[in-house]
Design an enzyme around this catalytic site. Structure first.
Site, PDB file in Angstrom:
ATOM      1  N   GLY A 101       0.811  -1.205   0.000  1.00  0.00           N
ATOM      2  CA  GLY A 101       0.000   0.000   0.000  1.00  0.00           C
ATOM      3  C   GLY A 101       0.842   1.251   0.000  1.00  0.00           C
ATOM      4  O   GLY A 101       2.071   1.209   0.059  1.00  0.00           O
ATOM      5  N   HIS A 102       0.137   2.354  -0.035  1.00  0.00           N
ATOM      6  CA  HIS A 102       0.777   3.664  -0.040  1.00  0.00           C
ATOM      7  C   HIS A 102       1.343   3.973   1.346  1.00  0.00           C
ATOM      8  O   HIS A 102       0.681   3.740   2.354  1.00  0.00           O
ATOM      9  CB  HIS A 102      -0.239   4.726  -0.457  1.00  0.00           C
ATOM     10  CG  HIS A 102      -0.694   4.562  -1.870  1.00  0.00           C
ATOM     11  ND1 HIS A 102      -1.591   3.590  -2.246  1.00  0.00           N
ATOM     12  CD2 HIS A 102      -0.343   5.246  -2.986  1.00  0.00           C
ATOM     13  CE1 HIS A 102      -1.788   3.680  -3.560  1.00  0.00           C
ATOM     14  NE2 HIS A 102      -1.053   4.678  -4.027  1.00  0.00           N
TER      15      HIS A 102
END
Length: 139
Positions: free
Chosen positions: A7-8
């Site tokens: 994920g970010h």
């Protein structure tokens, strides 16, 4: 089964920490961070580093956002390698449910179907749940 959380920012890393706090260590649980300056190609390299170091070649990658860079890099590898399932919607309830699946009877082709059968019902509203509950005054 190997699982990669991606994920970010540090969401995947912190998700792994939370999973381990609740459920203990999972040696086949890996994380990928997508930092400023990373690209789809650098993400693919990060995934491949984990994939190439593993004895088991089946992977489930859970990403935070559909069509985000971590998802896009994972789907490119899934199409190239064929041994990867990519699921979006990274959350603690989803991860805990996934880790509780019996991979001796579930394969990579039907893991998403099995997760859907569990009816992940983890979004709750206190107000909705408490509408029919007695109030303090009633007690």
């Amino acid at each position: 089964m190997n699982i990669i959380l991606a994920g970010h920012g540090r969401i995947a890393y912190e998700m792994k920490n939370s999973i381990e706090m609740i459920a203990g260590l999972y040696p086949n649980l890996h994380t990928i961070t997508f930092e400023l300056g990373d690209s789809v190609d650098s993400l693919k390299d990060k995934y491949l580093k984990i994939i190439n170091q593993s004895e088991s070649k089946q992977f489930i990658i859970i990403t935070d956002i559909f069509s985000g860079s971590p998802y896009n890099a994972a789907t490119i590898l899934a199409m190239q390698l064929g041994n990867i399932e990519v699921i979006t919607g990274l959350s603690l309830p989803l991860c805990l449910e996934l880790l509780n699946l019996d991979f001796s009877v579930i394969n990579i082709e039907n893991v998403f179907e099995q997760l859907n059968k569990t009816e992940l019902n983890f979004i709750k509203s206190f107000k909705s749940l408490s509408k029919n509950e007695p109030t303090r005054e009633d007690l």
